[in-house]
Design a protein around this motif. Sequence first.
Motif, short mmCIF file in Angstrom:
data_model
loop_
_atom_site.label_atom_id
_atom_site.label_comp_id
_atom_site.label_asym_id
_atom_site.label_seq_id
_atom_site.Cartn_x
_atom_site.Cartn_y
_atom_site.Cartn_z
N LYS A 1 -38.72 54.44 9.72
CA LYS A 1 -39.50 54.45 8.49
C LYS A 1 -39.27 53.17 7.70
O LYS A 1 -38.22 52.52 7.81
CB LYS A 1 -39.14 55.66 7.63
N THR B 1 -39.81 51.44 1.76
CA THR B 1 -40.50 52.14 0.67
C THR B 1 -40.46 53.64 0.86
O THR B 1 -40.23 54.42 -0.08
CB THR B 1 -41.96 51.67 0.59
N GLU B 2 -40.67 54.11 2.11
CA GLU B 2 -40.62 55.54 2.38
C GLU B 2 -39.21 56.09 2.19
O GLU B 2 -39.04 57.19 1.64
CB GLU B 2 -41.10 55.80 3.81
N MET C 1 -36.90 54.95 0.18
CA MET C 1 -36.51 54.93 -1.23
C MET C 1 -36.95 56.19 -1.94
O MET C 1 -36.24 56.72 -2.81
CB MET C 1 -37.11 53.70 -1.91
N GLY C 2 -38.13 56.71 -1.59
CA GLY C 2 -38.58 57.97 -2.21
C GLY C 2 -37.69 59.13 -1.84
O GLY C 2 -37.37 59.98 -2.67
N ILE C 3 -37.25 59.19 -0.56
CA ILE C 3 -36.37 60.27 -0.12
C ILE C 3 -35.00 60.15 -0.78
O ILE C 3 -34.42 61.13 -1.26
CB ILE C 3 -36.23 60.24 1.42
N GLY D 1 -34.31 58.79 -3.58
CA GLY D 1 -34.40 59.07 -5.01
C GLY D 1 -34.17 60.54 -5.31
O GLY D 1 -33.48 60.89 -6.28
N GLU D 2 -34.72 61.45 -4.49
CA GLU D 2 -34.51 62.88 -4.69
C GLU D 2 -33.04 63.26 -4.46
O GLU D 2 -32.47 64.08 -5.18
CB GLU D 2 -35.41 63.67 -3.75
N GLN E 1 -30.92 62.36 -7.48
CA GLN E 1 -31.04 63.29 -8.60
C GLN E 1 -30.12 64.49 -8.43
O GLN E 1 -29.45 64.93 -9.38
CB GLN E 1 -32.49 63.75 -8.74
#
Length: 370
Positions: A202, A205-206, A208-210, A212-213, A216
Amino acid sequence: MYVGVAAAPGSSSAGLGVGAVGAAVEAVAGVAAMQEEVGIRREGPEPDPDEPPKKRVKVPEGESGKLEERLYSVLCCTVCLDLPKASVYQCTNGHLMCAGCFIHLLADSRLKEEQATCPNCRCEISKNLCCRNLAVEKAVSELPTECTFCLKQFPRSSLERHQKEECQDRVTQCKYKRIGCPWQGPFHELPAHESECSHPTKTGTELMGILGEMDQNHHRDMQLYNSIFSLLCYEKIGFTEVQFRPYRTDDFITRLYYETPRFTVLNQTWVLKARVNDSERNPNLSCKRTLSFQLILKSKVNSVLECSFLLLKGPYDDVRIKPVIHHHSFSNDANETDYVPLPISDSVECNKLLAAKNINLRLFIFQVQK
């Protein structure tokens, strides 16, 4: 057996022949009778078909069932009718109860204000009257049971290790789960999946979204620890061991509640109260059980007293409590906090507390400096 008869010399053979033959026949008949009598003495009388067998006769397996199946009915818990998975307790008459059912019976008796009794013989049971049956625990650990993944038979004592480490059909996850791969499957298919998994390819960019969760979730966990470390830096910190004792309300239908004796922390007098299922009418009829508590300031104060507080398990209890920090500004007009949930994991942990004679916890109070 041969019997020889000799004729006397000079005697008539015809006259003596008949007599000799008759004597020989009588002798053979006598010997045969003696042999039959001896045989009867040796063999004994013929067995009576209605007489019970003197020795244990092996019953065919189809009629009696396997030994393991018969032991299941002997060693099972008298409450849930299942084989115990951990400790086994017995009443004074020897009836067996698994640890979960034993604790549940004691908790129900506390809620109903009754003496706990054995479901079979109705004798009194308590932690002092009942003891563990180590022989049954060892016997149950050696009984075979079925693996939930490969359906093979293993002794109960080695089943957990087999399912976690050895079973080729156990459910496992991809090593790229940390970057978002949701695959779950049997262990023997893991190498083939990881060799074809698309997540390592991947783009940034892909990923980084994963990530990020995941950050949190990690931030929420770290926030609690950072808050505790910040509280430990306060100037005024107090803690004490508190003992919740059971009481009953004066209502027509009495309700169970807990209260501690007065104690002193930070030069102030306090009391803790607790209730079951928010004081519902019949908590013993509910499968889900919770405890909530409130902190009460009994001393008179000249100014507002801002405090943070939390409850943890006591040094001698095995209950699991996840720490939660609460805040309140105490004054003469607002000297009680709202009831807040005791952060225990599930109803099993709540039953452990209810089954005990008293609930022993540790209270921390941090006074906020202005």
